[in-house]
Write an enzyme that holds these catalytic residues in place. Structure first.
Site, PDB file in Angstrom:
ATOM      1  N   SER A   1     -77.639  24.871   1.457  1.00  0.00           N
ATOM      2  CA  SER A   1     -77.981  24.184   2.400  1.00  0.00           C
ATOM      3  C   SER A   1     -76.843  24.471   3.308  1.00  0.00           C
ATOM      4  CB  SER A   1     -78.080  22.661   2.692  1.00  0.00           C
ATOM      5  OG  SER A   1     -77.778  22.049   3.703  1.00  0.00           O
TER       6      SER A   1
ATOM      7  N   TYR B   1     -75.287  14.744  -0.917  1.00  0.00           N
ATOM      8  CA  TYR B   1     -75.945  16.112  -0.420  1.00  0.00           C
ATOM      9  C   TYR B   1     -75.106  17.335  -0.327  1.00  0.00           C
ATOM     10  CZ  TYR B   1     -79.630  19.149   1.415  1.00  0.00           C
ATOM     11  OH  TYR B   1     -80.392  20.251   1.649  1.00  0.00           O
TER      12      TYR B   1
HETATM   13  P1  NAP Z   1     -89.363  18.915   0.501  1.00  0.00           P
HETATM   14  O1  NAP Z   1     -90.349  19.328   1.315  1.00  0.00           O
HETATM   15  O2  NAP Z   1     -89.057  17.654   0.427  1.00  0.00           O
HETATM   16  O3  NAP Z   1     -89.418  19.416  -1.151  1.00  0.00           O
HETATM   17  C1  NAP Z   1     -88.930  18.936  -2.105  1.00  0.00           C
HETATM   18  C2  NAP Z   1     -89.302  19.791  -3.370  1.00  0.00           C
HETATM   19  O4  NAP Z   1     -88.284  19.532  -4.621  1.00  0.00           O
HETATM   20  C3  NAP Z   1     -90.617  19.069  -3.852  1.00  0.00           C
HETATM   21  O5  NAP Z   1     -91.515  20.472  -4.005  1.00  0.00           O
HETATM   22  C4  NAP Z   1     -90.403  18.367  -4.934  1.00  0.00           C
HETATM   23  O6  NAP Z   1     -91.297  18.388  -5.953  1.00  0.00           O
HETATM   24  C5  NAP Z   1     -89.189  19.087  -5.573  1.00  0.00           C
HETATM   25  N1  NAP Z   1     -88.441  18.295  -6.324  1.00  0.00           N
HETATM   26  C6  NAP Z   1     -87.611  17.235  -6.072  1.00  0.00           C
HETATM   27  N2  NAP Z   1     -86.832  16.834  -7.145  1.00  0.00           N
HETATM   28  C7  NAP Z   1     -87.434  17.424  -8.151  1.00  0.00           C
HETATM   29  C8  NAP Z   1     -87.341  17.351  -9.431  1.00  0.00           C
HETATM   30  N3  NAP Z   1     -86.658  16.363 -10.266  1.00  0.00           N
HETATM   31  N4  NAP Z   1     -87.957  18.000 -10.393  1.00  0.00           N
HETATM   32  C9  NAP Z   1     -88.853  19.015  -9.865  1.00  0.00           C
HETATM   33  N5  NAP Z   1     -89.031  19.455  -8.506  1.00  0.00           N
HETATM   34  C10 NAP Z   1     -88.404  18.451  -7.750  1.00  0.00           C
HETATM   35  O7  NAP Z   1     -87.808  19.628   0.705  1.00  0.00           O
HETATM   36  P2  NAP Z   1     -87.910  21.269   1.220  1.00  0.00           P
HETATM   37  O8  NAP Z   1     -87.348  21.174   2.790  1.00  0.00           O
HETATM   38  O9  NAP Z   1     -88.819  22.118   0.897  1.00  0.00           O
HETATM   39  O10 NAP Z   1     -86.683  21.530   0.490  1.00  0.00           O
HETATM   40  C11 NAP Z   1     -86.418  22.567  -0.489  1.00  0.00           C
HETATM   41  C12 NAP Z   1     -84.927  22.991  -0.890  1.00  0.00           C
HETATM   42  O11 NAP Z   1     -84.423  23.395   0.464  1.00  0.00           O
HETATM   43  C13 NAP Z   1     -83.877  21.882  -1.292  1.00  0.00           C
HETATM   44  O12 NAP Z   1     -83.176  22.285  -2.268  1.00  0.00           O
HETATM   45  C14 NAP Z   1     -83.294  21.621  -0.066  1.00  0.00           C
HETATM   46  O13 NAP Z   1     -82.187  20.934  -0.256  1.00  0.00           O
HETATM   47  C15 NAP Z   1     -83.326  22.890   0.679  1.00  0.00           C
HETATM   48  N6  NAP Z   1     -82.927  22.752   2.155  1.00  0.00           N
HETATM   49  C16 NAP Z   1     -83.836  22.164   3.076  1.00  0.00           C
HETATM   50  C17 NAP Z   1     -83.641  22.145   4.294  1.00  0.00           C
HETATM   51  C18 NAP Z   1     -84.700  21.565   5.212  1.00  0.00           C
HETATM   52  O14 NAP Z   1     -84.330  21.615   6.460  1.00  0.00           O
HETATM   53  N7  NAP Z   1     -85.928  21.272   4.999  1.00  0.00           N
HETATM   54  C19 NAP Z   1     -82.322  22.606   4.716  1.00  0.00           C
HETATM   55  C20 NAP Z   1     -81.571  23.134   3.951  1.00  0.00           C
HETATM   56  C21 NAP Z   1     -81.809  23.173   2.712  1.00  0.00           C
HETATM   57  P3  NAP Z   1     -92.282  17.123  -6.347  1.00  0.00           P
HETATM   58  O15 NAP Z   1     -92.972  16.870  -4.714  1.00  0.00           O
HETATM   59  O16 NAP Z   1     -93.529  17.871  -7.212  1.00  0.00           O
HETATM   60  O17 NAP Z   1     -91.640  16.154  -6.904  1.00  0.00           O
END
Ligand code: NAP
Length: 247
Positions: A144, A157
């Site tokens: 991130s 985070y």
């Molecule tokens: P999201 O829509 O909230 O999805 C999070 C995902 O992580 C879900 O598929 C969830 O699976 C999975 N997850 C969480 N805890 C887990 C665990 N203990 N074991 C297995 N799976 C787990 O978030 P996202 O935005 O797609 O984020 C994905 C990645 O991108 C993350 O690492 C986040 O930090 C990074 N990121 C996101 C943003 C943003 O703006 N969205 C920005 C920078 C970085 P389940 O639902 O099956 O539990």
């Protein structure tokens, strides 16, 4: 697509943690549509995982809480038993939390570090044994921008993502001679459930700070993943896809 390129893709096995929703789901669908064999890991979102599998016959799903060593290992073992190898591991699973520093509990801290950092350690350690054997592999960690700049009220985070960046660089150096590349993608703000707590006004203010004046889409990250898979000389890099928010 050329025949050789097509064969190369069809033979490649990709594991995506947290692949049922958000950025992970987009990566799974994008790569599966290109022909890659994809193992989608989910934890809580079984119905979303089933929906993706129904849509694409080259997707296998596997439930694991990757913050736990035994379950992370079971995921990697599943992929190797199923396909005999892992070519690409995408450590995407993650959680975020917005809290004043003094209000972060021991449990909050542990949960974020276990989910965002230790999961990548467990999955990578297990997958790398297979990659070293094959003298080939690629790990992509979804980091991130907050791991680069730090974010107020997101100390846990930001710490987990900064550690992921260090992990990426150090591992790339160690594994380069084994022909294994390790990179991170550090997104800015991307339109997923992770940001659903932001109000319309907050989103508008954020857009005004971003030179490209828009929130990113999960497909922007999936396209970078595709590029990293096709590339063969990029390693140890933290690629920030953020609309110019930080340079
Ligand atoms: P999201 O829509 O909230 O999805 C999070 C995902 O992580 C879900 O598929 C969830 O699976 C999975 N997850 C969480 N805890 C887990 C665990 N203990 N074991 C297995 N799976 C787990 O978030 P996202 O935005 O797609 O984020 C994905 C990645 O991108 C993350 O690492 C986040 O930090 C990074 N990121 C996101 C943003 C943003 O703006 N969205 C920005 C920078 C970085 P389940 O639902 O099956 O539990």
């Amino acid at each position: 697509m050329e025949e050789n390129q097509e064969k190369n893709i069809v033979n490649k096995v990709v594991v995506v943690t947290g692949g049922a929703r958000g950025i992970g789901a987009e990566i799974v669908k994008f790569l599966a549509k290109l022909g890659y064999k994809v193992v989608l890991n989910y934890n809580k979102s079984e119905s979303y995982a089933q929906d993706v599998k129904k849509e694409l016959n080259n997707v296998e799903i596997f439930k694991a809480d990757v913050s736990k060593k035994e379950e992370a290992n079971a995921l990697i073992d599943f992929a190797i038993k199923k396909y005999g190898k892992i070519d690409v591991l995408i450590n995407n699973a993650g959680i975020a939390q917005t809290k004043l520093f003094t209000e972060i509990t021991d449990e909050d801290w542990k949960n974020i570090i276990d989910t965002n950092l230790n999961s990548a350690f467990y999955c990578s350690r297990e997958a790398v044994k297979n990659m070293i054997h094959n003298k080939s592999g690629l790990i992509i960690n979804i980091s991130s921008i907050w791991g680069i700049t730090g974010a107020s009220c997101e100390v846990a985070y930001s710490t987990s993502k900064a550690a992921i960046n260090g992990f990426t660089k150090a591992l790339a150096k160690e594994l380069g001679p084994s022909n294994i590349r390790v990179n991170a993608i550090a997104p800015g703000i991307i339109n997923t459930a992770m940001n659903s707590y932001l109000s319309e006004d907050e989103l508008k203010n954020i857009k005004e700070e971003i030179p490209l004046e828009k929130i990113g889409d999960p497909v922007d990250i999936a396209k970078c993943v595709k590029w990293l898979i096709e590339d063969n000389y990029t390693t140890g890099q933290i690629i920030s896809i953020n609309g110019g928010w930080i340079c």
